[in-house]
Enzyme design. Structure first.
Site, PDB file in Angstrom:
ATOM      1  N   LYS A   1      -1.357  54.990  35.453  1.00  0.00           N
ATOM      2  CA  LYS A   1       0.076  55.156  35.753  1.00  0.00           C
ATOM      3  C   LYS A   1       0.317  55.705  37.158  1.00  0.00           C
ATOM      4  O   LYS A   1      -0.493  56.421  37.722  1.00  0.00           O
ATOM      5  CB  LYS A   1       0.743  55.994  34.653  1.00  0.00           C
ATOM      6  CG  LYS A   1       0.892  55.127  33.382  1.00  0.00           C
ATOM      7  CD  LYS A   1       1.666  55.758  32.262  1.00  0.00           C
ATOM      8  CE  LYS A   1       1.748  54.761  31.094  1.00  0.00           C
ATOM      9  NZ  LYS A   1       2.296  55.346  29.874  1.00  0.00           N
TER      10      LYS A   1
ATOM     11  N   ARG B   1      -4.740  55.902  24.815  1.00  0.00           N
ATOM     12  CA  ARG B   1      -4.384  54.479  25.015  1.00  0.00           C
ATOM     13  C   ARG B   1      -4.720  54.109  26.454  1.00  0.00           C
ATOM     14  O   ARG B   1      -4.088  54.595  27.393  1.00  0.00           O
ATOM     15  CB  ARG B   1      -2.886  54.296  24.742  1.00  0.00           C
ATOM     16  CG  ARG B   1      -2.387  52.881  24.905  1.00  0.00           C
ATOM     17  CD  ARG B   1      -0.887  52.799  24.661  1.00  0.00           C
ATOM     18  NE  ARG B   1      -0.413  51.440  24.762  1.00  0.00           N
ATOM     19  CZ  ARG B   1      -0.094  50.847  25.909  1.00  0.00           C
ATOM     20  NH1 ARG B   1      -0.198  51.498  27.045  1.00  0.00           N
ATOM     21  NH2 ARG B   1       0.330  49.596  25.912  1.00  0.00           N
TER      22      ARG B   1
END
Ligand code: HH2
Length: 289
Positions: A231, A271
């Site tokens: 991210k 995840r």
């Protein structure tokens, strides 16, 4: 040395149990043309299955299949198109990977239902079941675990100006409220997972505060799923020596740092796109506890 305490085990609707006595890796499979880091790479069923098989070989415990990008600025994909993308892939994975545990990344109850019919056993809903009034009823009826994730705003506008008084307290309160709503709708407590929603309506400092306080989320008593993989807030920290910002697929080391910290703070579900690297980070961190 006795094994470190895990998080509560998660019963699956087919009689299996996802035990969280040690770290578990959820491998990401985006069957989308536009996901922020792997968009377009696994759109055909064959490419998707090949990548899923690789993640399974690398030690993924769960495969999370999504047919809609929720990256900042994205606009949503109609449920029939999401189902058209994910269902054939799920059917192939169930047929070709023995013992695979599949979750479906969607906020549409119709897509979730089609995915469950095809063999998925977990629903991963980035809206914490606020996106579709039928989602909690479906999870209750089918007895499937559901991931309730925090997001401020919607993907279309969530990064415009995220604001919190106390981000950790507000995310914890939101997740407890959604967990209570889910239980009121008939979802059994041990089938509820929570997720702080890293990057969903949060600035870099909001994300870092949540990561630094993951133990407070763990203390809520539900299994915590952490999704930091590749991210962009990490890219803003990891400037290259030449001053450039790393691309998402160059943030594997950064992601592994958050995985290791998450393990130390009691998180047991991660995840990630890069299964092998994060598996290693999680296992080594776990053995240091
Ligand atoms: N992050 C993304 C998507 N789904 N689900 C949960 N529970 N937690 C997350 O942090 C999370 C999630 C975004 O990542 P990705 O799937 O790689 O990208 P895109 O939404 O662009 O497909």
């Amino acid at each position: 040395m006795p094994p470190p305490e895990g998080q509560p085990n998660v019963p699956l609707p087919d009689g299996r149990t996802l035990t969280l006595d040690r770290p578990r890796i959820m491998g990401i499979l985006n069957v989308t043309p536009d996901s922020f880091s792997d968009g377009g790479r696994f759109v055909g069923v064959d490419a998707a299955v090949t990548h899923a098989q690789r993640m399974a070989r690398e030690g993924a415990d769960i495969l999370d299949i999504g047919g809609e990008s929720t990256r900042p600025g994205s606009q949503g994909v109609p449920p029939p198109e999401q189902a058209r993308r994910v269902v054939p892939v799920i059917e192939e994975l169930v047929a070709r990977i023995e013992g695979v545990v599949i979750s479906v990344d969607t906020s549409s109850a119709a897509v979730a239902e089609a995915a469950l019919d095809a063999g998925a056993v977990i629903v991963n809903d980035v809206t914490a079941a606020r996106g579709d009034p039928d989602m909690l009823l479906l999870a209750a009826e089918r007895g499937c675990p559901i991931v309730l994730m925090h997001m401020q705003g919607t993907p279309g506008s969530m990064q415009d100006a995220p604001r919190y008084g106390d981000v950790v307290a507000e995310v914890c309160a939101f997740l407890l409220d959604r967990a209570n709503t889910a239980q009121a709708a008939g979802v059994v407590k041990d089938r509820i997972l929570i997720d702080p929603g890293i990057g969903f309506g949060k600035t870099k400092s909001h994300n870092l505060a949540l990561l630094a306080n993951l133990d407070k989320l763990v203390a809520l008593g539900f299994p915590v799923l952490l999704g930091t993989s590749r991210k962009r807030f990490m890219g803003a920290i990891c400037t290259e020596p030449d001053g450039s910002t790393p691309q998402p697929d160059e943030l594997v080391g950064a992601t592994c740092a958050t995985t290791a910290l998450g393990v130390a703070k009691g998180v047991r579900l991660f995840r990630v796109h890069d299964v092998q690297a994060n598996r290693q980070a999680a296992d080594v961190a776990y053995h240091m506890l």
